[in-house]
Design an enzyme around this catalytic site. Structure first.
Site, PDB file in Angstrom:
ATOM      1  N   HIS A 204       0.924  -1.308   0.135  1.00 51.79           N
ATOM      2  CA  HIS A 204      -0.056  -0.063   0.088  1.00 51.79           C
ATOM      3  C   HIS A 204       0.885   1.227  -0.150  1.00 51.79           C
ATOM      4  O   HIS A 204       0.873   1.988   0.835  1.00 51.79           O
ATOM      5  CB  HIS A 204      -0.738  -0.114   1.218  1.00 51.79           C
ATOM      6  CG  HIS A 204      -2.273   0.862   1.319  1.00 51.79           C
ATOM      7  ND1 HIS A 204      -2.002   2.161   0.839  1.00 51.79           N
ATOM      8  CD2 HIS A 204      -3.414   0.591   1.530  1.00 51.79           C
ATOM      9  CE1 HIS A 204      -3.249   2.641   0.825  1.00 51.79           C
ATOM     10  NE2 HIS A 204      -3.959   1.478   1.126  1.00 51.79           N
ATOM     11  N   GLU A 302      -0.423   1.348  -5.707  1.00 51.39           N
ATOM     12  CA  GLU A 302      -0.087   0.194  -4.875  1.00 51.39           C
ATOM     13  C   GLU A 302      -0.036  -1.057  -5.883  1.00 51.39           C
ATOM     14  O   GLU A 302      -0.790  -1.342  -7.057  1.00 51.39           O
ATOM     15  CB  GLU A 302      -1.209  -0.088  -3.823  1.00 51.39           C
ATOM     16  CG  GLU A 302      -1.591   1.004  -3.231  1.00 51.39           C
ATOM     17  CD  GLU A 302      -2.917   1.063  -2.549  1.00 51.39           C
ATOM     18  OE1 GLU A 302      -3.440  -0.116  -2.019  1.00 51.39           O
ATOM     19  OE2 GLU A 302      -3.722   1.913  -2.194  1.00 51.39           O
TER      20      GLU A 302
END
Length: 331
Positions: A204, A302
């Site tokens: 992330h 991501e």
């Protein structure tokens, strides 16, 4: 490359709970951390290349330093890389001003893990890997080919805590290294159980931008994507027709079967290039006004395995990598 200076970033503040610890408890905690850091340096430290130190709220951090001047820092809690600096000292990653480091919740920023679940689902949001301590396995600084590339490998295995959420035995091996100015991240998931298991995952990654209105992501045109902005549990399927993804509102999109090379232009004439293997999808996220204090200063790009879950048979493994580089796009 002209990324914004770390001096211009909002710095995360220690949590109120941490600040209010009693003097006795704080003294004990500091002693324990100091002992842990000393032990880690004795066993795994490499002078000039790999060092362990006490981070915010006393949580252990591993620092990688390359001879070229680049550096990276990773908290062992969540195996979260929170800093990647260029030789100029410019920070590439972003840590949100509301981030806490006392282990009360995952670190908000840098490169948090999403494993063994990406997004909402049967277990807690984004799984459990980001809110557990990972153990140091090995470190190295081998010439590659003639300069020392600092590297650290950390591992996470099942526990009573994880088995209650995800009933599988596993070993996750995460390797973080610097090759010159580049940041290399590799995640390997090994099935140590006697039955197959499925999972979804992502890195992330929060990347700092000059301002979100000037940022754009390239390399995604023509792809099918899941728009999760309205309802992440029931995303709308769309097709990307823009040459570059830009940001005018809340953005939460999962681009399926994305190319190995994607770039985020940060608004200064520089871009962060992400070159991946194994990660089949790309997620682009910016919270817009839901995080008024910081949305202007970062974008998440991501690397993910989401559209089709990974299946790993007993004794086998799944591996994915990403190499991040700063490139000049001013011309």
């Amino acid at each position: 490359m002209a990324l914004r200076s770390v001096a211009m970033r909002g710095q995360a503040r220690p949590s109120v709970s941490a600040a209010r610890r009693s003097a006795v408890s704080a003294h004990r905690a500091v002693n324990v951390v100091a002992s842990s850091v000393a032990d880690l340096n004795k066993k795994h430290g490499i002078p000039g290349s790999v060092e362990f130190k006490e981070g915010k709220s006393g949580s252990p951090v591993v620092v990688l330093k390359h001879a070229c001047g680049a550096s990276a820092e990773m908290y062992l809690f969540g195996a979260c890389v929170t800093s990647w600096k260029q030789p100029s000292g410019d920070e590439v990653l972003y840590v949100r001003p509301d981030a806490v480091f006392d282990k009360s919740k995952p670190i908000s920023g840098g490169v948090p893990h999403c494993f063994p679940q990406f997004g909402p689902g049967a277990m807690q949001q984004h799984g459990f890997a980001r809110n557990l301590d990972w153990a140091v396995s090995t470190t190295s600084a081998d010439p590659n080919p003639d300069e020392k590339d600092p590297s650290v490998e950390v591992v996470l295995t099942e526990s009573d805590y994880t088995l209650k959420m995800w009933p599988h035995k596993f070993k996750a091996v995460y390797t973080v290294s610097l090759h010159g100015e580049q940041l290399n991240l590799q995640l390997r998931v090994i099935n140590t159980d006697d039955k197959p298991f499925d999972f979804t995952a992502a890195l992330h990654t929060y990347i700092e931008v000059l301002e979100i209105a000037k940022a754009k992501v390239t390399g995604l045109k023509g792809l099918t994507y899941l728009c999760k902005a309205v309802d992440p549990k029931v995303p709308e399927t769309k097709k990307e027709d823009r040459d570059a993804v830009t940001f005018t509102g809340y953005t939460d999109s999962v681009y399926l079967n994305s190319p190995a090379h994607v770039e985020l232009e940060v608004g200064t004439g520089a871009a962060v290039a992400l070159d991946s293997t194994g990660w089949e999808d790309t997620v682009v996220w910016n919270p817009h006004l839901t995080m008024k204090d910081c949305y202007q200063h970062f974008c998440c790009v991501e690397n993910a395995k989401f559209g089709k879950a990974a299946t790993v048979k007993p004794g086998e493994s799944w591996t994915a990598t990403v190499t991040m580089s700063v490139v000049d796009v001013s011309n």
